[in-house]
Design a protein around this motif. Structure first.
Motif, PDB file in Angstrom:
ATOM      1  N   LEU A  93       0.821  -1.206   0.000  1.00  0.00           N
ATOM      2  CA  LEU A  93       0.000   0.000   0.000  1.00  0.00           C
ATOM      3  C   LEU A  93       0.860   1.264   0.000  1.00  0.00           C
ATOM      4  CD1 LEU A  93      -2.704  -1.065   2.618  1.00  0.00           C
ATOM      5  CD2 LEU A  93      -3.052  -0.786   0.161  1.00  0.00           C
ATOM      6  N   ALA A  94       1.943   1.227   0.770  1.00  0.00           N
ATOM      7  CA  ALA A  94       2.805   2.408   0.875  1.00  0.00           C
ATOM      8  C   ALA A  94       3.418   2.776  -0.469  1.00  0.00           C
ATOM      9  CB  ALA A  94       3.894   2.172   1.906  1.00  0.00           C
ATOM     10  N   THR A  95       3.762   1.780  -1.271  1.00  0.00           N
ATOM     11  CA  THR A  95       4.373   2.064  -2.575  1.00  0.00           C
ATOM     12  C   THR A  95       3.363   2.671  -3.543  1.00  0.00           C
ATOM     13  OG1 THR A  95       3.904  -0.163  -3.439  1.00  0.00           O
ATOM     14  CG2 THR A  95       6.019   0.173  -2.315  1.00  0.00           C
ATOM     15  N   ARG A  96       2.088   2.516  -3.251  1.00  0.00           N
ATOM     16  CA  ARG A  96       1.046   3.014  -4.143  1.00  0.00           C
ATOM     17  C   ARG A  96       0.364   4.278  -3.633  1.00  0.00           C
ATOM     18  NH1 ARG A  96       2.327  -1.882  -4.926  1.00  0.00           N
ATOM     19  NH2 ARG A  96       1.957  -2.956  -6.917  1.00  0.00           N
ATOM     20  N   LEU A  97       0.784   4.767  -2.486  1.00  0.00           N
ATOM     21  CA  LEU A  97       0.217   6.008  -1.958  1.00  0.00           C
ATOM     22  C   LEU A  97       0.714   7.194  -2.767  1.00  0.00           C
ATOM     23  CD1 LEU A  97      -1.270   7.677   0.272  1.00  0.00           C
ATOM     24  CD2 LEU A  97       0.900   7.670   1.529  1.00  0.00           C
ATOM     25  N   ASP A  98      -0.211   8.005  -3.250  1.00  0.00           N
ATOM     26  CA  ASP A  98       0.166   9.227  -3.955  1.00  0.00           C
ATOM     27  C   ASP A  98       0.891  10.146  -2.966  1.00  0.00           C
ATOM     28  OD1 ASP A  98       0.196  11.802  -5.199  1.00  0.00           O
ATOM     29  OD2 ASP A  98      -1.488  11.195  -6.457  1.00  0.00           O
ATOM     30  N   PRO A  99       2.115  10.576  -3.281  1.00  0.00           N
ATOM     31  CA  PRO A  99       2.901  11.400  -2.350  1.00  0.00           C
ATOM     32  C   PRO A  99       2.199  12.675  -1.898  1.00  0.00           C
ATOM     33  CG  PRO A  99       4.294  10.616  -4.141  1.00  0.00           C
ATOM     34  CD  PRO A  99       2.883  10.247  -4.501  1.00  0.00           C
ATOM     35  N   LYS A 100       1.236  13.153  -2.681  1.00  0.00           N
ATOM     36  CA  LYS A 100       0.570  14.404  -2.299  1.00  0.00           C
ATOM     37  C   LYS A 100      -0.261  14.262  -1.024  1.00  0.00           C
ATOM     38  CE  LYS A 100      -3.559  13.830  -5.242  1.00  0.00           C
ATOM     39  NZ  LYS A 100      -4.278  14.378  -6.416  1.00  0.00           N
ATOM     40  N   TYR A 101      -0.544  13.016  -0.619  1.00  0.00           N
ATOM     41  CA  TYR A 101      -1.342  12.808   0.592  1.00  0.00           C
ATOM     42  C   TYR A 101      -0.495  12.581   1.851  1.00  0.00           C
ATOM     43  CZ  TYR A 101      -5.176  12.193  -2.724  1.00  0.00           C
ATOM     44  OH  TYR A 101      -6.096  12.388  -3.723  1.00  0.00           O
ATOM     45  N   ILE A 102       0.811  12.513   1.696  1.00  0.00           N
ATOM     46  CA  ILE A 102       1.677  12.213   2.853  1.00  0.00           C
ATOM     47  C   ILE A 102       1.559  13.302   3.917  1.00  0.00           C
ATOM     48  CG2 ILE A 102       4.049  11.907   3.638  1.00  0.00           C
ATOM     49  CD1 ILE A 102       4.656  10.548   0.976  1.00  0.00           C
ATOM     50  N   SER A 103       1.633  14.566   3.511  1.00  0.00           N
ATOM     51  CA  SER A 103       1.572  15.651   4.490  1.00  0.00           C
ATOM     52  C   SER A 103       0.215  15.677   5.193  1.00  0.00           C
ATOM     53  CB  SER A 103       1.847  16.992   3.824  1.00  0.00           C
ATOM     54  OG  SER A 103       0.905  17.253   2.794  1.00  0.00           O
ATOM     55  N   PHE A 104      -0.853  15.373   4.461  1.00  0.00           N
ATOM     56  CA  PHE A 104      -2.177  15.306   5.077  1.00  0.00           C
ATOM     57  C   PHE A 104      -2.223  14.256   6.176  1.00  0.00           C
ATOM     58  CE2 PHE A 104      -6.177  12.804   4.925  1.00  0.00           C
ATOM     59  CZ  PHE A 104      -7.024  13.710   5.552  1.00  0.00           C
ATOM     60  N   LEU A 105      -1.723  13.049   5.871  1.00  0.00           N
ATOM     61  CA  LEU A 105      -1.725  11.973   6.867  1.00  0.00           C
ATOM     62  C   LEU A 105      -0.842  12.315   8.064  1.00  0.00           C
ATOM     63  CD1 LEU A 105      -1.552   8.825   4.535  1.00  0.00           C
ATOM     64  CD2 LEU A 105      -3.491   9.517   5.960  1.00  0.00           C
ATOM     65  N   LYS A 106       0.309  12.923   7.810  1.00  0.00           N
ATOM     66  CA  LYS A 106       1.243  13.264   8.889  1.00  0.00           C
ATOM     67  C   LYS A 106       0.650  14.279   9.854  1.00  0.00           C
ATOM     68  CE  LYS A 106       5.578  14.062   7.892  1.00  0.00           C
ATOM     69  NZ  LYS A 106       6.778  14.538   7.161  1.00  0.00           N
ATOM     70  N   GLU A 107      -0.196  15.152   9.348  1.00  0.00           N
ATOM     71  CA  GLU A 107      -0.735  16.234  10.178  1.00  0.00           C
ATOM     72  C   GLU A 107      -1.950  15.814  11.005  1.00  0.00           C
ATOM     73  OE1 GLU A 107      -1.449  19.337   7.387  1.00  0.00           O
ATOM     74  OE2 GLU A 107       0.696  19.636   6.955  1.00  0.00           O
ATOM     75  N   ILE A 108      -2.457  14.611  10.778  1.00  0.00           N
ATOM     76  CA  ILE A 108      -3.619  14.156  11.548  1.00  0.00           C
ATOM     77  C   ILE A 108      -3.199  13.897  12.996  1.00  0.00           C
ATOM     78  CG2 ILE A 108      -5.358  12.351  11.811  1.00  0.00           C
ATOM     79  CD1 ILE A 108      -5.259  11.917   8.803  1.00  0.00           C
ATOM     80  N   PRO A 109      -3.902  14.457  13.979  1.00  0.00           N
ATOM     81  CA  PRO A 109      -3.540  14.244  15.386  1.00  0.00           C
ATOM     82  C   PRO A 109      -3.959  12.870  15.890  1.00  0.00           C
ATOM     83  CG  PRO A 109      -5.535  15.552  15.264  1.00  0.00           C
ATOM     84  CD  PRO A 109      -5.069  15.360  13.837  1.00  0.00           C
ATOM     85  N   THR A 110      -3.417  12.487  17.020  1.00  0.00           N
ATOM     86  CA  THR A 110      -3.772  11.208  17.647  1.00  0.00           C
ATOM     87  C   THR A 110      -5.061  11.318  18.447  1.00  0.00           C
ATOM     88  OG1 THR A 110      -1.424  10.656  17.794  1.00  0.00           O
ATOM     89  CG2 THR A 110      -2.913   9.352  19.137  1.00  0.00           C
ATOM     90  N   THR A 111      -5.298  12.478  19.015  1.00  0.00           N
ATOM     91  CA  THR A 111      -6.537  12.723  19.763  1.00  0.00           C
ATOM     92  C   THR A 111      -7.106  14.073  19.350  1.00  0.00           C
ATOM     93  OG1 THR A 111      -5.426  13.817  21.624  1.00  0.00           O
ATOM     94  CG2 THR A 111      -5.705  11.421  21.762  1.00  0.00           C
ATOM     95  N   LEU A 112      -8.385  14.233  19.616  1.00  0.00           N
ATOM     96  CA  LEU A 112      -9.072  15.471  19.263  1.00  0.00           C
ATOM     97  C   LEU A 112     -10.163  15.707  20.294  1.00  0.00           C
ATOM     98  CD1 LEU A 112      -9.030  17.533  16.830  1.00  0.00           C
ATOM     99  CD2 LEU A 112     -10.911  16.195  15.872  1.00  0.00           C
ATOM    100  N   LYS A 113     -10.379  16.981  20.633  1.00  0.00           N
ATOM    101  CA  LYS A 113     -11.455  17.324  21.564  1.00  0.00           C
ATOM    102  C   LYS A 113     -12.392  18.339  20.915  1.00  0.00           C
ATOM    103  CE  LYS A 113      -9.048  16.416  25.930  1.00  0.00           C
ATOM    104  NZ  LYS A 113      -8.608  16.991  27.227  1.00  0.00           N
ATOM    105  N   ALA A 114     -13.643  18.307  21.332  1.00  0.00           N
ATOM    106  CA  ALA A 114     -14.638  19.271  20.876  1.00  0.00           C
ATOM    107  C   ALA A 114     -15.621  19.494  22.019  1.00  0.00           C
ATOM    108  CB  ALA A 114     -15.368  18.761  19.634  1.00  0.00           C
TER     109      ALA A 114
END
Length: 245
Positions: A93-114
């Motif tokens: 899967l990693a070899t087929r991930l479009d590189p443009k989505y890497i920064s999006f995935l990296k920026e996702i937090p582990t927890t979130l509050k609202a």
């Protein structure tokens, strides 16, 4: 005024299931936001298609899941939690991930509050150890065990995924909610939940299962020669593909 939100989790690279759920959510104009609780990718192979759908919207907040972390670890050259056939699957899967989505995935937090009507909400893929590592799946969860684990939390509502079955526990301390895996089911249905919070603080949970056509998605595992396909089709999709052969 009541606040209405949708909770989705464990899309697992299943674009057709995700689209069916988003279309269903869009039919309800009162739903003001969507919370996605991780594992956007992994198991399913439509990684880029799923991410394209998700990033095209401005009404979704995310937390990161273990499969999302695994793909990022492989791309970064870090040690990954998966082993054997699962690791080969993640590498494929990693070899087929479009590189443009890497920064999006990296920026996702582990927890979130609202906060809605003074109800503090905690969103997480699964229960976290102090080291921010996910606990092993508790296959026999109870309200008492959940209350004990979250005894120091100020959240009135805890939403999570990872364990692919529905959880709905309400105690005097808080509400615990897992809508079930959107992209992994033994039936051609994609589950999610709608949570309504009244001005009074009262809550109401509606679990939904959206039917969709999963035939092409399931047959794609063999057509694309995806690593660990037989195991995935049996364990996560109940061998539904066999009726289409």
């Amino acid at each position: 005024m009541d606040k209405k939100i949708a909770i989705i989790t464990d899309i697992h690279g299943n674009q057709s299931a995700l689209k069916a759920v988003l279309d269903d959510i869009d039919c309800d104009p009162q739903i003001e936001h969507i919370y996605c609780l991780g594992d956007l990718v992994g198991i399913g192979y439509e990684t880029n298609e799923v991410l394209e759908l998700l990033v095209s919207r401005s009404d979704i907040s995310f937390v990161k899941g273990n499969h999302d972390e695994a793909i990022l670890d492989i791309i970064a050259g870090r040690e990954v939690y998966s082993r054997g056939a699962e690791k080969k699957h993640h590498q494929w899967l990693a070899t087929r991930l479009d590189p443009k989505y890497i920064s999006f995935l990296k920026e996702i937090p582990t927890t979130l509050k609202a906060n809605y009507h003074e109800k503090e909400m905690l969103f997480v893929h699964y229960h976290l150890q102090e080291q921010k590592k996910f606990l092993s799946v508790d296959k026999e969860p109870t309200d008492k065990k959940l209350d004990e684990f979250y005894q120091n939390s100020t959240a009135a509502i805890v939403c999570f995924g990872h364990h692919h079955v529905i959880h709905h526990f309400k105690t005097k301390n808080r509400l615990y909610l897992n809508p079930g895996a959107l992209g992994c089911n033994h039936k051609p249905y994609a589950p999610y939940a709608i949570l309504t919070i009244a001005e009074s603080g009262a809550t109401n949970v509606c679990f939904k299962e959206v039917p969709y056509d999963n035939e092409e998605f399931l047959l794609g595992y063999k057509r694309l020669n995806i690593p660990d396909a037989d195991y995935i089709l049996k364990v996560f999709h109940g061998n539904q593909h066999l009726k289409n052969l």
